[in-house]
Each structure stands twice: as structure tokens, then as C-alpha cells.
Enzyme design. Structure first.
Site, PDB file in Angstrom:
ATOM      1  N   CYS A  92      -1.658   6.793   9.603  1.00  0.00           N
ATOM      2  CA  CYS A  92      -0.486   6.163  10.197  1.00  0.00           C
ATOM      3  C   CYS A  92      -0.884   4.940  11.011  1.00  0.00           C
ATOM      4  CB  CYS A  92       0.215   7.156  11.116  1.00  0.00           C
ATOM      5  SG  CYS A  92       0.983   8.443  10.192  1.00  0.00           S
ATOM      6  N   CYS A 128       0.081  -1.087  15.492  1.00  0.00           N
ATOM      7  CA  CYS A 128       0.199  -0.970  14.034  1.00  0.00           C
ATOM      8  C   CYS A 128      -0.478  -2.128  13.310  1.00  0.00           C
ATOM      9  CB  CYS A 128       1.682  -0.924  13.671  1.00  0.00           C
ATOM     10  SG  CYS A 128       1.982  -1.001  11.911  1.00  0.00           S
ATOM     11  N   SER A 159      11.795   6.569   8.340  1.00  0.00           N
ATOM     12  CA  SER A 159      11.325   6.338   9.708  1.00  0.00           C
ATOM     13  C   SER A 159      11.687   4.928  10.149  1.00  0.00           C
ATOM     14  CB  SER A 159       9.800   6.517   9.745  1.00  0.00           C
ATOM     15  OG  SER A 159       9.323   6.175  11.019  1.00  0.00           O
ATOM     16  N   SER A 165      10.670   6.132  15.470  1.00  0.00           N
ATOM     17  CA  SER A 165       9.354   5.801  16.001  1.00  0.00           C
ATOM     18  C   SER A 165       9.561   5.372  17.457  1.00  0.00           C
ATOM     19  CB  SER A 165       8.768   4.664  15.148  1.00  0.00           C
ATOM     20  OG  SER A 165       7.498   4.336  15.578  1.00  0.00           O
ATOM     21  N   LEU A 166       9.466   6.346  18.360  1.00  0.00           N
ATOM     22  CA  LEU A 166       9.847   6.102  19.760  1.00  0.00           C
ATOM     23  C   LEU A 166       8.623   5.689  20.598  1.00  0.00           C
ATOM     24  CD1 LEU A 166      12.596   6.317  21.274  1.00  0.00           C
ATOM     25  CD2 LEU A 166      11.724   8.438  22.256  1.00  0.00           C
ATOM     26  N   ASN A 167       7.631   6.519  20.621  1.00  0.00           N
ATOM     27  CA  ASN A 167       6.314   6.176  21.185  1.00  0.00           C
ATOM     28  C   ASN A 167       6.243   5.939  22.686  1.00  0.00           C
ATOM     29  OD1 ASN A 167       5.202   6.094  18.483  1.00  0.00           O
ATOM     30  ND2 ASN A 167       6.362   4.215  18.246  1.00  0.00           N
ATOM     31  N   ASN A 172      -4.673   5.424  15.659  1.00  0.00           N
ATOM     32  CA  ASN A 172      -5.808   5.175  14.777  1.00  0.00           C
ATOM     33  C   ASN A 172      -6.217   3.727  14.919  1.00  0.00           C
ATOM     34  OD1 ASN A 172      -6.036   7.750  13.398  1.00  0.00           O
ATOM     35  ND2 ASN A 172      -4.017   7.272  12.569  1.00  0.00           N
ATOM     36  N   GLY A 190       6.255  -1.817   6.661  1.00  0.00           N
ATOM     37  CA  GLY A 190       7.609  -2.340   6.810  1.00  0.00           C
ATOM     38  C   GLY A 190       8.547  -1.420   7.562  1.00  0.00           C
ATOM     39  N   GLU A 191       9.643  -2.022   7.994  1.00  0.00           N
ATOM     40  CA  GLU A 191      10.718  -1.287   8.666  1.00  0.00           C
ATOM     41  C   GLU A 191      11.830  -1.094   7.628  1.00  0.00           C
ATOM     42  OE1 GLU A 191      12.021   0.122  11.686  1.00  0.00           O
ATOM     43  OE2 GLU A 191      13.677   0.339  10.269  1.00  0.00           O
ATOM     44  N   GLU A 240       0.829  -1.199   0.000  1.00  0.00           N
ATOM     45  CA  GLU A 240       0.000   0.000   0.000  1.00  0.00           C
ATOM     46  C   GLU A 240       0.872   1.261   0.000  1.00  0.00           C
ATOM     47  OE1 GLU A 240      -3.018  -0.257   3.009  1.00  0.00           O
ATOM     48  OE2 GLU A 240      -3.316  -2.393   2.615  1.00  0.00           O
ATOM     49  N   CYS A 271       4.962  -3.975  16.316  1.00  0.00           N
ATOM     50  CA  CYS A 271       4.436  -2.874  17.145  1.00  0.00           C
ATOM     51  C   CYS A 271       2.933  -3.092  17.377  1.00  0.00           C
ATOM     52  CB  CYS A 271       4.672  -1.537  16.458  1.00  0.00           C
ATOM     53  SG  CYS A 271       6.397  -1.267  16.057  1.00  0.00           S
ATOM     54  N   CYS A 321       5.655  -6.775   8.132  1.00  0.00           N
ATOM     55  CA  CYS A 321       6.738  -6.236   8.955  1.00  0.00           C
ATOM     56  C   CYS A 321       6.966  -7.191  10.124  1.00  0.00           C
ATOM     57  CB  CYS A 321       6.357  -4.856   9.486  1.00  0.00           C
ATOM     58  SG  CYS A 321       7.666  -4.067  10.453  1.00  0.00           S
ATOM     59  N   CYS A 338       3.821   8.466   0.827  1.00  0.00           N
ATOM     60  CA  CYS A 338       4.203   7.570   1.922  1.00  0.00           C
ATOM     61  C   CYS A 338       4.368   6.177   1.325  1.00  0.00           C
ATOM     62  CB  CYS A 338       3.114   7.589   2.991  1.00  0.00           C
ATOM     63  SG  CYS A 338       3.441   6.453   4.342  1.00  0.00           S
TER      64      CYS A 338
HETATM   65  S1  SF4 Z   1       4.970   0.728  13.127  1.00  0.00           S
HETATM   66 FE1  SF4 Z   1       6.420   0.427  11.455  1.00  0.00          FE
HETATM   67  S2  SF4 Z   1       8.020  -0.848  12.370  1.00  0.00           S
HETATM   68 FE2  SF4 Z   1       6.235  -1.034  13.739  1.00  0.00          FE
HETATM   69  S3  SF4 Z   1       5.151  -2.860  12.975  1.00  0.00           S
HETATM   70 FE3  SF4 Z   1       4.263  -1.066  11.944  1.00  0.00          FE
HETATM   71  S4  SF4 Z   1       5.369  -0.938   9.993  1.00  0.00           S
HETATM   72 FE4  SF4 Z   1       6.575  -2.234  11.367  1.00  0.00          FE
END
Ligand code: SF4
Length: 350
Positions: free
Chosen positions: A337, A122, A194, A218-220, A294, A162-163, A95, A119, A115, A108
Site C-alpha cells: 500500500c 504515497c 477506496s 483513506s482517513l489517516n 511503507n 489514483g483516486e 500497476e 498524499c 494521482c 488491487c
Molecule cells: S493515497 Fe491514494 S489518493 Fe492519496 S495520492 Fe496515493 S493514490 Fe492518490
């Protein structure tokens, strides 16, 4: 001779070597072909002033230079924001989101199918890891946005599925191709990568010495306890290690690291969390990007309201932090996001 050269994975320098090796043609022919394809989306021979691009040689070129077709299987709009889903050669889907801004368009893009970072906030994580995208599949998303949809894309954010640093070599090559002035011609300073904080790979990225590439972490969370709860990768790459790595990262002096922070109600959004966060990052130049959680297809966390966001932003500002609140655009099409990857649940093929 078929599909010998996949132009979407080559910088001009490498393309000209391929042209010399495959066709015995010089730099000028290569430059013309490369420019035509990245300007028009195809080899528009009528616009070429190069007389050698004719007849049998042109037929050979057309057969030999592969420009992957855009296999769009789904597209959804929310106002001017567009999410499109591309089917890859092995039938996996990825996507991509076009985000129109006031003066330009941001794309984006995805770097993997699924991934492996897991997380908890996500949607992509629930897919698990399927595979890395090739360089051409990464740059192909930009090609599709430009030439299939006609968007003038000037900003790229590696914040899709993905990372990116988990697919290091292909992502680095994609950035080289995207920034080639004879091709996509996107300024390095208009690209943001990111990462969930893979410290060894951030170290490898540092060795490339790209000070104008924006780096978003991506700290969070303000501490390891909360971060480990929502990001399993924190066990291997704890926050102190991330901070140490960033302290030696060669970022341009005029830039800040972007700290991505998904605000999750009742998990990481208290006043105390904000103070701890600012204190932890105080040795670094940072800019906070607050992202509302979200809701995806899981039922784990409650969505963040506008008031929750404002409250947390004000806590940070009271500590003199620079803060930007990300909008919730794309929510209704699962294009915001943390929501990418939902399409597999609800495919609309046309
Ligand atoms: S936030 Fe980014 S790194 Fe974390 S699972 Fe989702 S896509 Fe992967």
C-alpha cells in the site's frame, strides 16, 4: 469495419445494442459472444453452440470486437503476490497487484495514471496526475489477471494508483461491467472502493444506491491538523464534512465503512490520536484497517515497525474499536500500500 466494439467497457445490455446496431444480430448471438469472451478470454468459436457464428460473419466479428491485448512490461513476485505493470496505448504505465488469499484472489487495481491528491505518504502522489484511465483500461486489469495469468479473481479493491472518485464516470461504468453476471460476474459485495474523501463525489455515489459496495475512506488522521499535514485534500474536504457525508450514505445495515489508516511513526500513532479517532467516528459503523507506512523513494517519514502497529492497534481496541492490521506483503517489490508508481524509476522491459 475495425475495432468497433470495445467489449471491456460494455455491460451485456449495452453490448447487445451495439451488436444489433453494428451487425443486425439478435440478443442470443450477443449473449453467446459475450459469454464466450468473458469465460475464455477470447471468442472461442469451437465452444459455441450458435451455428450463426461461422464464416464471413465470424471474420467480421473478430475484426470488429476489440479485446485490448495485455502489454505487460514488468512483473515482480514476492512469494505468491504478483505486481504487474501494463503499458497503455499512449505509453503510460499502470500497476496492478494480485494478492492471493486463502480461499480466493484479490486484485488491487488502478483508476488513474498518477494521482492529483498529493498524499505525502504515497509513492503514486509523486507522479502527479497524468490522466484518467478509460473504463476498458480499468476492467482490462481484471481481464489480464484472469486470462493472461489465470487467476480466479473474486475480489476487487480500487486501491491502486489514483483516486477512483476523481475518475467518477469511468470507475462507475467499470463497476457496472465488473458486476455484470454475464461477464466478469464479480459480486458488488466483493468490490471495495477506496477514496481520500471527496465528499461531493461520495454524495454522487450515494445517489446510485449501491448499498453492497464497500466504501473505504483513506482517513489517516484523528483531526484536521494532522490530516492536512499529510493529505492536502483535507483543506477542501475536511473531516467533519466527511463524517456528515457518511452519516447519510446508504450503506447496507450489515456493513461498516472501512477506515484506512496509514500508521506513521510519530505523526498519527499516539494513544491520544487513537482515542480522538475513535471518538470522532463514534456515530458511524466503522472497521479500521491499519496499514504500516511503507517507505517509498522519499525520505520524509520513518517506516512503521510491527511493534508500532501492535501498540496503536491495542490503543484502538481498548476503545472497543474493530481493527484489522494489514500485512506488509509486497514491500520488497514496491507493491504494498502506498508504494505503487515506483516502476517508472526502475523499468525492466521484456
Ligand atoms: S493515497 Fe491514494 S489518493 Fe492519496 S495520492 Fe496515493 S493514490 Fe492518490
Amino acid at each position: 469495419m475495425n475495432n468497433d466494439i470495445n467489449i471491456l467497457e460494455l455491460t451485456f445490455e449495452r453490448f447487445q445494442h451495439e451488436m444489433a446496431d453494428t451487425y443486425g444480430r439478435d440478443r442470443y448471438v450477443a449473449a453467446d459472444v459475450y459469454r464466450q469472451i468473458f469465460k475464455n478470454g477470447h471468442l472461442d468459436i469451437m465452444k459455441s453452440r450458435n451455428r450463426s457464428l461461422t464464416g464471413p460473419f465470424l471474420d467480421k466479428l473478430s475484426a470488429g470486437i476489440w479485446i485490448p491485448p495485455a502489454r505487460i512490461v514488468e512483473e515482480k513476485y514476492e512469494d505468491s503476490l504478483l505486481k504487474f505493470v501494463t503499458r497503455l496505448e499512449d505509453d503510460q504505465t499502470i500497476e496492478t497487484v494480485v494478492i492471493p488469499m486463502i480461499s480466493h484472489n484479490t486484485l488491487c487495481i488502478s483508476s488513474q495514471v498518477g494521482c492529483r491528491m498529493g498524499c505525502r505518504f504515497c509513492e503514486t502522489a509523486s507522479l502527479g496526475f497524468r490522466r484518467n484511465l478509460t473504463t476498458a483500461e480499468i476492467t482490462g486489469q481484471v481481464f489480464t489477471a484472469r486470462f493472461h495469468y489465470g487467476y480466479d479473481i473474486r475480489n476487487i479493491v480500487f486501491m491502486g494508483m489514483g483516486e477512483p472518485l476523481d475518475n467518477f464516470d469511468n470507475v462507475v461504468q467499470a463497476i457496472r461491467v465488473l458486476t455484470d453476471p454475464r461477464g466478469f460476474d464479480i459480486a458488488m459485495s466483493h468490490i471495495t472502493l477506496s477514496t481520500a474523501g471527496l465528499t461531493d463525489k461520495i454524495g454522487q455515489l450515494a445517489e446510485l444506491n449501491w448499498p453492497l459496495l464497500h466504501l473505504a475512506i483513506s482517513l489517516n488522521a484523528p483531526n484536521d491538523r494532522i490530516r492536512s499535514l499529510i493529505m492536502p485534500i483535507n483543506q477542501a474536504h475536511p473531516m467533519e464534512k466527511i463524517r456528515e457525508t457518511l452519516l447519510t450514505y446508504p450503506l447496507s445495515r450489515s456493513f461498516s465503512f472501512y477506515i484506512e489508516y496509514v500508521v506513521i511513526k510519530g505523526i498519527n500513532d499516539s494513544e491520544e490520536n487513537a482515542f480522538e479517532l475513535v471518538d470522532f467516528l463514534s456515530p458511524l459503523p466503522v472497521w479500521f484497517n491499519l496499514i504500516p507506512y511503507n517507505k517509498g523513494s522519499d525520505k520524509g517519514f520513518s517506516p512503521t515497525t510491527e511493534d508500532d502497529m501492535d501498540r496503536f492497534r491495542d490503543y484502538l481496541i481498548s476503545q472497543k474499536a474493530f481493527v484489522r492490521k494489514r500485512s506488509t506483503r509486497g514491500k520488497s517489490i514496491m507493491g504494498a500500500c502506498g508504494q505503487l508508481g515506483h516502476s517508472r524509476l526502475d523499468p525492466v522491459i521484456f
